[in-house]
Enzyme design. Sequence first.
Site, PDB file in Angstrom:
ATOM      1  CG  ASP A 158      -1.936   1.085   1.256  1.00 15.16           C
ATOM      2  OD1 ASP A 158      -1.988   1.848   0.282  1.00 15.16           O
ATOM      3  OD2 ASP A 158      -2.694   1.163   2.239  1.00 15.16           O
ATOM      4  CG  ASP A 351      -3.981   4.714  -2.594  1.00 17.94           C
ATOM      5  OD1 ASP A 351      -2.970   4.309  -1.996  1.00 17.94           O
ATOM      6  OD2 ASP A 351      -5.140   4.457  -2.217  1.00 17.94           O
TER       7      ASP A 351
END
Length: 475
Positions: A158, A351
């Site tokens: 992430d 992201d």
Amino acid sequence: MASTPLSPMSLTFILYVFLVLLCPLCSLKKGLTVEGKETTKNYIRTVRVNSLLPSNVCSQSTRVLNRASSLKVVNKYGPCIPVTGAPKTINVPSTAEFLLQDQLRVKSFQVRLSMNPSSGVFKEMQTTIPASIVPTGGAYVVTVGLGTPKKDFTLSFDTGSDLTWTQCEPCLGGCFPQNQPKFDPTTSTSYKNVSCSSEFCKLIAEEAAQDCISNTCLYGIQYGSGYTIGFLATETLAIASSDVFKNFLFGCSEESRGTFNGTTGLLGLGRSPIALPSQTTNKYKNLFSYCLPASPSSTGHLSFGVEVSQAAKSTPISPKLKQLYGLNTVGISVRGRELPINGSISRTIIDSGTTFTFLPSPTYSALGSAFREMMANYTLTNGTSSFQPCYDFSNIGNGTLTIPGISIFFEGGVEVEIDVSGIMIPVNGLKEVCLAFADTGSDSDFAIFGNYQQKTYEVIYDVAKGMVGFAPKGC
């Protein structure tokens, strides 16, 4: 010497040259020269209808095997997910559930940008987050080694998170189910708890909630729809057989809420000093890249310290979003036609943990209108409250679709042509296939460039130089 008057035929010829060769330049707008691009690039994408549906057979990529310091990337909802012991049934969330996760994540980013961690967040996390909601850890996972002797753990990676953590025994506060055994600190000779007086404990206080018990540093991190609480510790991390990092800071989670589905925790690739890129900078120079496969049934890679591809085009990391990887979006086009966004997206977070690309309401509306206009030959459905426009392709059989290409332009002349696999998504099989972009629900300049639209590109994070690059056909 007297000049010779031009004949009527000469004047006609000059006028012809001006109209044919020069006049088209007069119509080009400042910024993206979309009209000129249409003559040199094909902005139509062709795709087989059946390829829009996921496959239950894993198609392994061999590219990761040819690179040092690389990890295989798989979609945790696809058939390539590592399984320990008996095969387990994977409950794949619906498209609506993916969107709900994303919306909660978007809100968490907005909160993160507007406030600092507070000491009361532990109690808040324990009482306000429903355990039935799936936390957004991202759909893509890698497997790393942890402890001495080394044991493998599958983690969601992430770029929007900093601390790497995994669920630990005895998990007294309660943990989500996972396929692999939990990490047991008592079986590792290199595990050490972090004291409250250490620099690491001070650092975590800047990034998350922090507390102490018996001079042992505790951490607490709240996500869009879940949280983790545990001990801050150091351990030996193995990225590859030759890349072993001692005293790596990580979170030993004693309480977690939500379902990470097939994972044991999270690999933090954010920008803070506690994130993996910063902790391994002596070897990897704060440089990493990933390529997300076009299909959940394929594999990609996450690589560290690799040379930047010559095919990559790079854009600066924006200083406006210091905690995250922010980019400046300067344009969006549909089939070569520039949308009238007028610089309305100046804060875009790239992201890996958000599925869809979220656009401000005016831009989302303009994108949907242009796409609908160019898909007039296909059957439009009522769609959903969250995705528009949507189409019924069930009557096409094994045929092909022609859909308009979509490009996103970033500062520095960087054009990312969205792969055909990232333009539309099945919501109800082929009976309802929708444009795979979402609305932030706001007119602000805030946007998120999600992983669905990043597919097949090698996305290169050269943090030391403050650049993000995009190289096509990365996996």
